[in-house]
Design a protein around this motif. Sequence first.
Motif: not given
Length: 367
Positions: A37, A130, A148
Amino acid sequence: MIAGFLARPNILIVGAGPTGLTAALELTRQGIMPRIIDSKDGPTPLSKAVGISPHSLDILEPSGTSERLLSEALRIRRFHFHFGGRELGVFHFSSLEHRFDFLLSLPQKDTEAIMADVLWDFGARVEWRTRLVCMSEGAEAIEVRLDTPDGLQEARFDQVFGADGVGSTVREAMGVSFDGYTHKRQWSIADAEIANWPYEPLTAQAFLHENGDVGFIIPIGDNRFRAVSNTTDALARIPGSYRVSQLLRTDAFHIPARQAQRYQSARAFLGGDAAHAHSPIGARGMNLGIEDAACFVRRLGDCTLADYTAERWPVGRRWITLSERMLRMAQTSSRAAQSLRNFAFCAVGHSQVLQGPLLKRLAGLKE
């Protein structure tokens, strides 16, 4: 079961720069699919680091990444040093007894794009926008909360690898201090297209000035160069008869000299700028992060993660210490210190035997 791993681990990588992407590549090529992420909207639009070391190419070769990097980047085999209008000496990367006998020059945005493409080929992708909100370590797993594009999520992982930069959320959640300081002097960066370049093609150049100003420049593409200086105008400290046909980017920054007190807890680990940050002199910052990531994956497979800090912390400390010495030496305005420095550059710069050990360290082939 994956060879070298007792079980298929569930791993979160926080940060999709070269450090995080290396960790993801090393895992995926062995059949371990991490979740990676990054809080940014997408890959960095900036050049940032440009030098990829021979050892980093060794690390990235099994995944197929090095082949793609080599096809896109420039090979820098010499580094010239100047003072007061005269050349002090030349460092020859080509004297390295290694098949990658050069420093590879490629803007970081291009390096990251290539790494992400290879990662995609392995079936993995970066989850952009994210953000790690918080994490809590337990005896069996790490519980995390992620912000997210689809809202808040909660998830469990066996390990978290923090490659999220100097402002690392992972490091903060671990309760690890980032000891050191940040230099007050402002540095500048300029990427430019330059016509009529007066110096040897495909070489890096460093210019040291009597007042302590320094200017470094390295080619990053066809007629494109990256200049860095400890002044507010990087190109102004690059002497010579040339013409800037287009200024592509400028930026300013302050140099940190900081290191995490430790690089791990029971299940969370730090790499790259989240673990250590220092001056760009020596071109080791990004490469140390790549090495951190490879070490993390290797030790994960060997079930020796308990010794990750013991292996990587001293390496980071040595490079912070060395880069600070190099920084002081480069920007000294003392005439006596300059005389000693220039004598050393002349001696080493004209002897490939003397420069060999330093080049091996810069190349990541020796610590």
